[in-house]
Design a protein around this motif. Structure first.
Motif, PDB file in Angstrom:
ATOM      1  N   LEU A  40       0.820  -1.208   0.000  1.00 13.91           N
ATOM      2  CA  LEU A  40       0.000   0.000   0.000  1.00 13.91           C
ATOM      3  C   LEU A  40       0.858   1.264   0.000  1.00 13.91           C
ATOM      4  O   LEU A  40       0.493   2.259  -0.633  1.00 13.91           O
ATOM      5  CB  LEU A  40      -0.941   0.001   1.201  1.00 13.91           C
ATOM      6  N   SER A  41       1.996   1.224   0.673  1.00 10.90           N
ATOM      7  CA  SER A  41       2.896   2.370   0.657  1.00 10.90           C
ATOM      8  C   SER A  41       3.422   2.614  -0.750  1.00 10.90           C
ATOM      9  O   SER A  41       3.454   3.757  -1.220  1.00 10.90           O
ATOM     10  CB  SER A  41       4.065   2.127   1.616  1.00 10.90           C
ATOM     11  N   GLY A  42       3.814   1.566  -1.428  1.00 12.04           N
ATOM     12  CA  GLY A  42       4.273   1.702  -2.812  1.00 12.04           C
ATOM     13  C   GLY A  42       3.172   2.183  -3.732  1.00 12.04           C
ATOM     14  O   GLY A  42       3.410   3.003  -4.629  1.00 12.04           O
ATOM     15  N   GLU A  43       1.969   1.696  -3.513  1.00 13.94           N
ATOM     16  CA  GLU A  43       0.840   2.121  -4.354  1.00 13.94           C
ATOM     17  C   GLU A  43       0.546   3.603  -4.170  1.00 13.94           C
ATOM     18  O   GLU A  43       0.274   4.322  -5.131  1.00 13.94           O
ATOM     19  CB  GLU A  43      -0.391   1.282  -4.006  1.00 13.94           C
ATOM     20  N   MET A  44       0.646   4.092  -2.936  1.00 17.76           N
ATOM     21  CA  MET A  44       0.403   5.509  -2.702  1.00 17.76           C
ATOM     22  C   MET A  44       1.549   6.368  -3.232  1.00 17.76           C
ATOM     23  O   MET A  44       1.318   7.496  -3.688  1.00 17.76           O
ATOM     24  CB  MET A  44       0.185   5.772  -1.215  1.00 17.76           C
ATOM     25  N   ALA A  45       2.769   5.865  -3.206  1.00 16.33           N
ATOM     26  CA  ALA A  45       3.891   6.602  -3.793  1.00 16.33           C
ATOM     27  C   ALA A  45       3.709   6.712  -5.304  1.00 16.33           C
ATOM     28  O   ALA A  45       3.949   7.775  -5.890  1.00 16.33           O
ATOM     29  CB  ALA A  45       5.210   5.915  -3.450  1.00 16.33           C
ATOM     30  N   GLN A  55       2.241  18.285 -11.449  1.00 22.98           N
ATOM     31  CA  GLN A  55       1.753  19.652 -11.250  1.00 22.98           C
ATOM     32  C   GLN A  55       2.714  20.498 -10.419  1.00 22.98           C
ATOM     33  O   GLN A  55       2.465  21.684 -10.232  1.00 22.98           O
ATOM     34  CB  GLN A  55       0.375  19.663 -10.571  1.00 22.98           C
ATOM     35  N   GLY A  56       3.757  19.921  -9.885  1.00 24.53           N
ATOM     36  CA  GLY A  56       4.710  20.656  -9.069  1.00 24.53           C
ATOM     37  C   GLY A  56       5.343  19.735  -8.048  1.00 24.53           C
ATOM     38  O   GLY A  56       4.863  18.632  -7.807  1.00 24.53           O
ATOM     39  N   PHE A  57       6.429  20.209  -7.431  1.00 24.85           N
ATOM     40  CA  PHE A  57       7.172  19.343  -6.520  1.00 24.85           C
ATOM     41  C   PHE A  57       6.534  19.233  -5.146  1.00 24.85           C
ATOM     42  O   PHE A  57       6.474  18.157  -4.572  1.00 24.85           O
ATOM     43  CB  PHE A  57       8.609  19.865  -6.392  1.00 24.85           C
ATOM     44  N   TRP A  58       6.076  20.323  -4.580  1.00 27.18           N
ATOM     45  CA  TRP A  58       5.620  20.348  -3.197  1.00 27.18           C
ATOM     46  C   TRP A  58       4.187  19.818  -3.069  1.00 27.18           C
ATOM     47  O   TRP A  58       3.297  20.242  -3.774  1.00 27.18           O
ATOM     48  CB  TRP A  58       5.700  21.768  -2.637  1.00 27.18           C
ATOM     49  N   PRO A  59       3.961  18.879  -2.134  1.00 23.02           N
ATOM     50  CA  PRO A  59       2.627  18.291  -1.964  1.00 23.02           C
ATOM     51  C   PRO A  59       1.541  19.308  -1.614  1.00 23.02           C
ATOM     52  O   PRO A  59       0.392  19.140  -2.004  1.00 23.02           O
ATOM     53  CB  PRO A  59       2.808  17.289  -0.826  1.00 23.02           C
ATOM     54  N   VAL A  60       1.875  20.357  -0.897  1.00 26.20           N
ATOM     55  CA  VAL A  60       0.878  21.354  -0.515  1.00 26.20           C
ATOM     56  C   VAL A  60       0.370  22.091  -1.752  1.00 26.20           C
ATOM     57  O   VAL A  60      -0.815  22.424  -1.848  1.00 26.20           O
ATOM     58  CB  VAL A  60       1.470  22.341   0.513  1.00 26.20           C
ATOM     59  N   LEU A  61       1.243  22.308  -2.715  1.00 24.57           N
ATOM     60  CA  LEU A  61       0.863  23.058  -3.910  1.00 24.57           C
ATOM     61  C   LEU A  61       0.200  22.196  -4.974  1.00 24.57           C
ATOM     62  O   LEU A  61      -0.591  22.698  -5.764  1.00 24.57           O
ATOM     63  CB  LEU A  61       2.098  23.760  -4.497  1.00 24.57           C
ATOM     64  N   GLY A  64      -1.255  16.930  -3.366  1.00 28.25           N
ATOM     65  CA  GLY A  64      -0.847  15.547  -3.137  1.00 28.25           C
ATOM     66  C   GLY A  64      -0.550  15.223  -1.689  1.00 28.25           C
ATOM     67  O   GLY A  64       0.037  14.182  -1.406  1.00 28.25           O
ATOM     68  N   THR A  65      -0.941  16.086  -0.775  1.00 33.45           N
ATOM     69  CA  THR A  65      -0.650  15.866   0.640  1.00 33.45           C
ATOM     70  C   THR A  65      -1.220  14.542   1.166  1.00 33.45           C
ATOM     71  O   THR A  65      -0.504  13.794   1.842  1.00 33.45           O
ATOM     72  CB  THR A  65      -1.149  17.054   1.481  1.00 33.45           C
ATOM     73  N   PRO A  66      -2.492  14.203   0.892  1.00 34.14           N
ATOM     74  CA  PRO A  66      -2.993  12.921   1.411  1.00 34.14           C
ATOM     75  C   PRO A  66      -2.242  11.711   0.845  1.00 34.14           C
ATOM     76  O   PRO A  66      -1.950  10.769   1.594  1.00 34.14           O
ATOM     77  CB  PRO A  66      -4.459  12.892   0.962  1.00 34.14           C
ATOM     78  N   ALA A  67      -1.900  11.733  -0.422  1.00 32.77           N
ATOM     79  CA  ALA A  67      -1.176  10.603  -1.005  1.00 32.77           C
ATOM     80  C   ALA A  67       0.203  10.453  -0.371  1.00 32.77           C
ATOM     81  O   ALA A  67       0.617   9.334  -0.032  1.00 32.77           O
ATOM     82  CB  ALA A  67      -1.052  10.776  -2.514  1.00 32.77           C
ATOM     83  N   ALA A  71       1.405   7.349   2.067  1.00 37.49           N
ATOM     84  CA  ALA A  71       2.591   6.577   1.703  1.00 37.49           C
ATOM     85  C   ALA A  71       3.513   6.414   2.904  1.00 37.49           C
ATOM     86  O   ALA A  71       4.004   5.314   3.177  1.00 37.49           O
ATOM     87  CB  ALA A  71       3.328   7.243   0.543  1.00 37.49           C
ATOM     88  N   PHE A  72       3.743   7.508   3.654  1.00 38.91           N
ATOM     89  CA  PHE A  72       4.627   7.422   4.809  1.00 38.91           C
ATOM     90  C   PHE A  72       3.978   6.694   5.984  1.00 38.91           C
ATOM     91  O   PHE A  72       4.664   5.988   6.728  1.00 38.91           O
ATOM     92  CB  PHE A  72       5.103   8.808   5.221  1.00 38.91           C
TER      93      PHE A  72
END
Length: 96
Positions: A40-45, A55-61, A64-67, A71-72
């Motif tokens: 599941l961690s790999g699937e979320m990564a 769409q960009g590097f930072w999860p907040v922007l 992608g924060t929940p994904a 993953a972590f």
């Protein structure tokens, strides 16, 4: 799915849904916790890098924060293992 449809099982969304449904159920009861959490961690990564990172590097922007968080969290569960009251713990395997 957009429009209220369902995804075919052989599609990327269908495979991800099956992994999440069965993996989530196995984690809920604590059966095969370490390998399921690692999968599941790999699937979320993959979901993060495939769906959000373009769409960009930072999860907040890039929304992608929940994904990234899942993953972590699943990676932590894969390392920490199940608890004493999980089915794995009751079977005597992977109990801390």
């Amino acid at each position: 799915m957009p429009g209220g449809g369902t995804a075919p099982l052989a599609s990327l969304a269908g495979i991800a849904g099956a992994i999440e449904a069965f993996g989530g159920a196995l984690l809920l009861v604590g059966l095969f916790s370490r390998p399921v959490a690692f999968l599941l961690s790999g699937e979320m990564a993959v979901a993060y890098f495939y769906g959000h990172a373009p769409q960009g590097f930072w999860p907040v922007l890039n929304q992608g924060t929940p994904a990234a968080l899942f993953a972590f969290v699943f990676l932590y569960l894969a390392a920490a293992g199940p608890g004493r009251f999980s089915l794995d713990g009751l079977r005597g395997k992977d109990a801390p």
